[in-house]
Design a protein around this motif. Sequence first.
Motif, short mmCIF file in Angstrom:
data_model
loop_
_atom_site.label_atom_id
_atom_site.label_comp_id
_atom_site.label_asym_id
_atom_site.label_seq_id
_atom_site.Cartn_x
_atom_site.Cartn_y
_atom_site.Cartn_z
N ILE A 133 -31.26 40.35 11.26
CA ILE A 133 -31.43 39.27 10.28
C ILE A 133 -30.72 38.02 10.78
O ILE A 133 -31.26 36.92 10.78
N PRO A 145 -28.88 45.25 10.76
CA PRO A 145 -28.69 44.03 9.98
C PRO A 145 -28.49 42.81 10.89
O PRO A 145 -28.84 41.69 10.52
N TYR A 201 -34.47 48.31 12.27
CA TYR A 201 -33.74 47.14 12.77
C TYR A 201 -32.37 47.07 12.12
O TYR A 201 -32.24 47.25 10.91
N LEU A 253 -32.60 36.37 13.51
CA LEU A 253 -33.74 35.59 13.04
C LEU A 253 -33.29 34.29 12.39
O LEU A 253 -33.88 33.24 12.60
N ARG A 254 -32.23 34.38 11.61
CA ARG A 254 -31.73 33.17 10.98
C ARG A 254 -31.26 32.19 12.03
O ARG A 254 -31.48 30.97 11.93
N LYS A 293 -38.86 40.19 5.30
CA LYS A 293 -38.57 39.67 3.97
C LYS A 293 -37.14 39.13 3.91
O LYS A 293 -36.89 38.02 3.42
N ALA A 294 -36.22 39.93 4.45
CA ALA A 294 -34.81 39.54 4.40
C ALA A 294 -34.56 38.24 5.15
O ALA A 294 -33.73 37.42 4.75
N ALA A 295 -35.27 38.05 6.24
CA ALA A 295 -35.01 36.86 7.05
C ALA A 295 -35.92 35.70 6.67
O ALA A 295 -35.77 34.59 7.18
N GLN A 349 -39.19 44.92 5.91
CA GLN A 349 -37.97 44.58 5.16
C GLN A 349 -37.21 43.48 5.88
O GLN A 349 -36.71 42.55 5.25
N LEU A 350 -37.16 43.63 7.17
CA LEU A 350 -36.48 42.62 7.98
C LEU A 350 -37.13 41.26 7.77
O LEU A 350 -36.45 40.25 7.56
#
Lengths: 143, 143
Positions: free
Chosen positions: B56, B53, B51, B59-60, B20-22, B17-18
């Motif tokens: 994210i 939030p 993980y 990573l960004r 995908k989100a990032a 999920q992480l």
Amino acid sequence: MSNDSTATAAARFTIGQLAKAAGVGVETIRYYQRIGLLAEPAKPPRGYRRYPPAAIAQLRFIRRAQEVGFSLREIGDLMTLNEGNCGAAQAMAEHKNRLIQRRIEDLRAVQRELRSLICACRSTAAEADRCALMNALGRPRQE
Amino acid sequence: MSNDSTATAAARFTIGQLAKAAGVGVETIRYYQRIGLLAEPAKPPRGYRRYPPAAIAQLRFIRRAQEVGFSLREIGDLMTLNEGNCGAAQAMAEHKNRLIQRRIEDLRAVQRELRSLICACRSTAAEADRCALMNALGRPRQE
DNA sequence: CTACTACCTGGAGTTGACTCCAAGTCAAGC
DNA sequence: GCTTGACTTGGAGTCAACTCCAGGTAGTAG
């Protein structure tokens, strides 16, 4: 005033001289030859290979094109396009030009941001939770 | 309106999920963890790692910093600087800012050149020996 | 003629940033 | 309770662009 095309430039370099003249390593030249980017003069029955002055220009071309952001592969393409296909070279140049433009704009955006962050950081460093610069960049806090 | 800091955001992601989100690959996240760029949450006795939030954002941050031209190593430095050493982060940011400035100038120089070459090429293509663009770039002629 | 340096051939090693794989563990749907 | 898809672990592979190395050959200074 010379007679004809057989009277070409006399200076022909060994690979070491070429490397020095072009400001690259001998190994790099060999590498370029291995990947087919640079033509390798035929080995004379006796002695070392000799490179024409044009080879310097070729190497400089490669280096310059690299700086602009062309990969060696693209540079190879450019160089083969050179052999007759001016239009295609033009198209590549224009394409690259657009890419460069975008890259410049990206960099400028980042720069603006960095600058304002640096300012923010300077002015609030003492009281801020931590560092405004890092916060604004997305604040990667090890949890 | 919530009570205190224990009531933090509830959503905790699995690595997928992480990712995908990032907008990065799962393998990339693991890679970052392997090289120590990203903290890896402890594995719970049962179940998967979760993980926060903030990951994210981390990573960004990494991605953005990469775009600006920071290497993963430099990004790692930036991130550890974040833990308290604001001044050093500032210095790094300023340094990078200067580098970016230079890069922009280089790119612009190349761009000007490319543009004039494209023009030259267009106007003389028919009659030129070969291609003005390639000529001017240093004309790599396979001898 | 003998060093000494530069060149040649081929192949292997390096760095940065991933990307893939196998074999095992876990959670959730039916 | 079994299957399926996601996670885990460790390691191997990839790609670009070099860089280094060993063991041999060529040219040159003394």
